[in-house]
Design a protein around this motif. Structure first.
Motif, PDB file in Angstrom:
ATOM      1  N   PHE A  74     -14.514  -0.540  -4.914  1.00  0.00           N
ATOM      2  CA  PHE A  74     -15.365   0.859  -4.983  1.00  0.00           C
ATOM      3  C   PHE A  74     -14.753   1.298  -6.231  1.00  0.00           C
ATOM      4  O   PHE A  74     -13.675   1.906  -6.329  1.00  0.00           O
ATOM      5  CB  PHE A  74     -14.910   1.616  -3.834  1.00  0.00           C
ATOM      6  CG  PHE A  74     -15.949   2.857  -3.535  1.00  0.00           C
ATOM      7  CD1 PHE A  74     -17.349   2.958  -3.091  1.00  0.00           C
ATOM      8  CD2 PHE A  74     -15.186   4.082  -4.061  1.00  0.00           C
ATOM      9  CE1 PHE A  74     -18.189   3.733  -3.206  1.00  0.00           C
ATOM     10  CE2 PHE A  74     -16.202   5.216  -4.108  1.00  0.00           C
ATOM     11  CZ  PHE A  74     -17.557   5.086  -3.544  1.00  0.00           C
ATOM     12  N   LYS A  75     -15.748   1.361  -7.267  1.00  0.00           N
ATOM     13  CA  LYS A  75     -15.367   1.834  -8.480  1.00  0.00           C
ATOM     14  C   LYS A  75     -16.319   2.565  -9.321  1.00  0.00           C
ATOM     15  O   LYS A  75     -16.669   1.941 -10.603  1.00  0.00           O
ATOM     16  CB  LYS A  75     -14.942   0.528  -9.423  1.00  0.00           C
ATOM     17  CG  LYS A  75     -15.713  -0.515  -9.280  1.00  0.00           C
ATOM     18  CD  LYS A  75     -15.249  -1.797 -10.058  1.00  0.00           C
ATOM     19  CE  LYS A  75     -16.168  -2.994 -10.085  1.00  0.00           C
ATOM     20  NZ  LYS A  75     -15.564  -4.010 -10.785  1.00  0.00           N
ATOM     21  N   PRO A 117      -9.103   3.637 -13.904  1.00  0.00           N
ATOM     22  CA  PRO A 117      -8.001   4.255 -13.096  1.00  0.00           C
ATOM     23  C   PRO A 117      -7.241   3.239 -12.338  1.00  0.00           C
ATOM     24  O   PRO A 117      -7.512   2.281 -12.754  1.00  0.00           O
ATOM     25  CB  PRO A 117      -8.741   5.330 -12.212  1.00  0.00           C
ATOM     26  CG  PRO A 117     -10.301   4.456 -12.162  1.00  0.00           C
ATOM     27  CD  PRO A 117     -10.315   3.894 -13.254  1.00  0.00           C
ATOM     28  N   PHE A 118      -6.578   3.566 -11.314  1.00  0.00           N
ATOM     29  CA  PHE A 118      -6.089   2.763 -10.469  1.00  0.00           C
ATOM     30  C   PHE A 118      -6.700   2.021  -9.353  1.00  0.00           C
ATOM     31  O   PHE A 118      -6.685   2.741  -8.381  1.00  0.00           O
ATOM     32  CB  PHE A 118      -4.555   3.271  -9.791  1.00  0.00           C
ATOM     33  CG  PHE A 118      -3.550   3.490 -10.919  1.00  0.00           C
ATOM     34  CD1 PHE A 118      -3.192   2.287 -11.726  1.00  0.00           C
ATOM     35  CD2 PHE A 118      -2.986   4.676 -11.269  1.00  0.00           C
ATOM     36  CE1 PHE A 118      -2.216   2.572 -12.631  1.00  0.00           C
ATOM     37  CE2 PHE A 118      -2.140   4.874 -12.258  1.00  0.00           C
ATOM     38  CZ  PHE A 118      -1.743   3.804 -13.111  1.00  0.00           C
ATOM     39  N   VAL A 119      -7.679   1.416  -9.907  1.00  0.00           N
ATOM     40  CA  VAL A 119      -8.732   0.717  -8.961  1.00  0.00           C
ATOM     41  C   VAL A 119      -8.839  -0.792  -9.011  1.00  0.00           C
ATOM     42  O   VAL A 119      -8.442  -1.134 -10.408  1.00  0.00           O
ATOM     43  CB  VAL A 119      -9.944   1.334  -8.865  1.00  0.00           C
ATOM     44  CG1 VAL A 119     -10.032   2.504  -8.319  1.00  0.00           C
ATOM     45  CG2 VAL A 119     -10.617   0.848 -10.275  1.00  0.00           C
ATOM     46  N   SER A 120      -9.011  -1.509  -8.157  1.00  0.00           N
ATOM     47  CA  SER A 120      -9.233  -3.049  -8.239  1.00  0.00           C
ATOM     48  C   SER A 120     -10.605  -3.031  -9.257  1.00  0.00           C
ATOM     49  O   SER A 120     -11.525  -2.460  -8.838  1.00  0.00           O
ATOM     50  CB  SER A 120      -9.456  -3.592  -6.940  1.00  0.00           C
ATOM     51  OG  SER A 120     -10.067  -5.039  -7.159  1.00  0.00           O
ATOM     52  N   ASP A 121     -10.396  -4.122 -10.168  1.00  0.00           N
ATOM     53  CA  ASP A 121     -11.614  -4.063 -11.038  1.00  0.00           C
ATOM     54  C   ASP A 121     -11.682  -5.864 -11.460  1.00  0.00           C
ATOM     55  O   ASP A 121     -11.465  -6.101 -12.734  1.00  0.00           O
ATOM     56  CB  ASP A 121     -11.456  -3.311 -12.361  1.00  0.00           C
ATOM     57  CG  ASP A 121     -12.948  -3.356 -13.242  1.00  0.00           C
ATOM     58  OD1 ASP A 121     -13.739  -3.945 -12.599  1.00  0.00           O
ATOM     59  OD2 ASP A 121     -12.803  -2.467 -14.245  1.00  0.00           O
ATOM     60  N   ALA A 154     -20.253   5.949   0.431  1.00  0.00           N
ATOM     61  CA  ALA A 154     -18.843   6.105   0.729  1.00  0.00           C
ATOM     62  C   ALA A 154     -18.614   4.675   1.391  1.00  0.00           C
ATOM     63  O   ALA A 154     -19.564   3.638   1.855  1.00  0.00           O
ATOM     64  CB  ALA A 154     -18.592   6.822   1.820  1.00  0.00           C
ATOM     65  N   GLN A 155     -17.456   4.355   1.241  1.00  0.00           N
ATOM     66  CA  GLN A 155     -16.966   2.750   1.811  1.00  0.00           C
ATOM     67  C   GLN A 155     -15.599   2.819   2.325  1.00  0.00           C
ATOM     68  O   GLN A 155     -14.559   3.556   1.675  1.00  0.00           O
ATOM     69  CB  GLN A 155     -16.881   1.738   0.622  1.00  0.00           C
ATOM     70  CG  GLN A 155     -16.777   0.602   0.945  1.00  0.00           C
ATOM     71  CD  GLN A 155     -17.067  -0.461  -0.324  1.00  0.00           C
ATOM     72  OE1 GLN A 155     -18.079  -0.754  -0.628  1.00  0.00           O
ATOM     73  NE2 GLN A 155     -15.840  -1.141  -0.662  1.00  0.00           N
ATOM     74  N   LEU A 156     -15.146   2.205   3.366  1.00  0.00           N
ATOM     75  CA  LEU A 156     -14.084   1.808   3.837  1.00  0.00           C
ATOM     76  C   LEU A 156     -13.702   0.275   3.571  1.00  0.00           C
ATOM     77  O   LEU A 156     -14.679  -0.533   4.086  1.00  0.00           O
ATOM     78  CB  LEU A 156     -13.971   2.229   5.409  1.00  0.00           C
ATOM     79  CG  LEU A 156     -12.728   1.801   6.120  1.00  0.00           C
ATOM     80  CD1 LEU A 156     -11.329   2.877   5.246  1.00  0.00           C
ATOM     81  CD2 LEU A 156     -12.642   2.316   7.505  1.00  0.00           C
ATOM     82  N   ALA A 208     -15.350   7.708  -2.085  1.00  0.00           N
ATOM     83  CA  ALA A 208     -16.728   8.211  -1.877  1.00  0.00           C
ATOM     84  C   ALA A 208     -17.139   8.938  -3.258  1.00  0.00           C
ATOM     85  O   ALA A 208     -16.445   9.160  -3.913  1.00  0.00           O
ATOM     86  CB  ALA A 208     -16.313   9.587  -0.923  1.00  0.00           C
ATOM     87  N   LYS A 209     -18.387   8.815  -3.249  1.00  0.00           N
ATOM     88  CA  LYS A 209     -19.120   9.065  -4.232  1.00  0.00           C
ATOM     89  C   LYS A 209     -20.189  10.322  -4.067  1.00  0.00           C
ATOM     90  O   LYS A 209     -21.235   9.983  -3.197  1.00  0.00           O
ATOM     91  CB  LYS A 209     -19.992   8.323  -5.214  1.00  0.00           C
ATOM     92  CG  LYS A 209     -20.684   8.748  -6.483  1.00  0.00           C
ATOM     93  CD  LYS A 209     -21.458   7.553  -7.099  1.00  0.00           C
ATOM     94  CE  LYS A 209     -22.248   7.973  -8.186  1.00  0.00           C
ATOM     95  NZ  LYS A 209     -23.225   7.126  -8.781  1.00  0.00           N
TER      96      LYS A 209
END
Length: 419
Positions: free
Chosen positions: A159-160, A168-172, A237-239, A264-265
């Motif tokens: 979720f990016k 940032p610190f997110v999986s990409d 939004a995502q979980l 969430a965005k």
């Protein structure tokens, strides 16, 4: 008068007869197939001649200049240039066909890139030369059909929607996977996938530990990933959740890493068209890549590394303790960002990111902060010229950590043209 009239009519009849005969003698022209616009999937699609398949071709060219000395000197040699360049070209093809089962989609994205390389020469050696790094990859290649997704694409964990150049610190990551998405309607969906866990492994050697203490064995099971998602007019939004197998070479045993993420965005049209606020919080145990550390993110940009704290050699997924037990690294990551359009041609983003890493029993724990801001000018449609400043701070680090100082500023200039 009758004579003139007869001559005129006779001449006209003769002309028509001759013209008709000449036309009959001409060969028939081959039918021409013109490219037709396909409006079923949005702007830019057209029918491939002779088929019912709609195709979109797109891409961009990007140039970047980055400056900011991040990594420290080791044995007289600095591990990265204080400034450098990156040029990237990306091209994608999106083909869609309607069938009795729904839309069949094929997507391919290729990327070609050149970076200013790191300083040449090993530790203890000094070299005045430097290297460049070329990279050509099929960044994405997947098929979608009746809820099925198969191929190389974004992880179902990801979720990016971040608005900055710097990750940032997110999986990409793009990974090979097979997944299925069920659409409940009303913007709600649920997805599950098996993904290539080898693309998530973070292993390296740290002071005082043998290499085998960090090395994986063969992949027995893939990563199991799932999400629940909602996307509506207000935003999305995502979980997400994952399970990642750890097979350590040092012991004949395995463990499972796991984690969860919520993001969430929220659209902010009352401020300006296109504005939004986004945030995410994630926990990962035994797989740092899921929060953007280890093997993911922008760590490969060695010249004026944008957020090169991710390349520290102490970031590992697990440690095998003296008792032979696998001890998993635990990590948290939090992100918050805002995008605002000052006018249709000017926009800015401000973003904060934080990660806390606990490498079990190794004494190599780390904690990072970063704040990023940018300004982007779009003088004409699909042309962006932007500048970004990134501040990075390490609040806690090990003795072998490779950041030059406790904090650093990194600047980046980007020019990008999409088509």
């Amino acid at each position: 008068m009758k004579l003139v009239k007869s001559l005129v009519l006779g001449s006209a009849a003769a002309f028509v007869g001759v013209t008709g005969a000449s036309a009959a003698d001409l060969p028939l022209a081959e039918p021409v197939e013109y490219v037709k616009v396909c409006d079923a999937y949005g702007a830019g699609f057209f029918y491939i001649p002779g088929t019912e398949t709609c195709l979109l071709i797109g891409g961009y060219a990007r140039a970047e200049y980055s400056v900011g000395e991040v990594t420290k000197t080791l044995g007289g040699v600095r591990g990265a240039n204080a400034s450098g360049f990156r040029a990237r070209a990306r091209l994608w093809f999106d083909a869609r066909t309607e069938t009795e089962y729904g839309t069949v989609r094929t997507y391919i994205r290729a990327q070609f890139q050149r970076d200013s390389g790191g300083v040449s020469g090993g530790v203890g050696a000094v070299s005045s030369t430097s290297t460049t790094s070329d990279d050509s990859i099929f960044d994405k290649a997947f098929v979608q059909f009746a809820g099925l997704t198969a191929g190389l694409t974004d992880s179902f964990w990801d979720f990016k929607p971040y608005p900055t150049f710097t990750n940032p610190f997110v999986s990409d990551r793009t990974l090979a996977l097979i997944g299925y998405t069920y659409d409940f309607g009303g913007g709600f969906s649920a997805s599950a996938a098996i993904e290539d866990g080898t693309g998530r492994r973070a292993t390296s050697i740290s002071n005082g530990f043998a290499a085998r203490d960090f090395d994986y064995q063969e992949q027995t099971y893939p990563d199991f990933v799932g999400n629940i998602r909602v996307q509506q007019g207000w935003g999305e939004a995502q979980l997400s959740g994952f399970a990642h197998q750890i097979n350590a070479q040092a012991v004949n045993d395995s463990e499972w890493g796991y984690g969860a993420q919520i993001g969430a965005k929220v659209n902010l049209p009352f401020l300006a068209k296109g504005d939004y606020l986004w945030g995410s919080a994630a926990y990962a145990e035994g797989a740092l890549s899921y929060i953007g550390l280890g093997t993911s993110g922008d760590a490969g940009f060695s010249s004026g590394a944008t957020q090169n704290i991710t390349s520290a050699n102490t970031l590992v997924d697990f440690v095998v303790g003296a008792d032979g037990d696998i001890k998993k690294t635990q990590a948290y990551a939090f992100n918050l960002g805002l995008l605002h359009y000052w006018s249709p041609k000017w926009r800015s983003a401000l973003q904060g990111t934080y990660a806390d890493v606990d490498v079990a029993s190794s004494g190599q724990d780390s904690r990072f902060y970063a704040v990023t801001g940018n300004v982007i000018w779009t003088p004409v449609k699909k042309l962006d010229i932007g500048a970004e400043l990134n501040y990075v701070k390490v609040d806690k680090k090990s003795a072998s950590y490779n950041l030059r100082d406790d904090d650093a500023f990194i600047g980046r200039l980007r020019i990008q043209r999409d088509f």
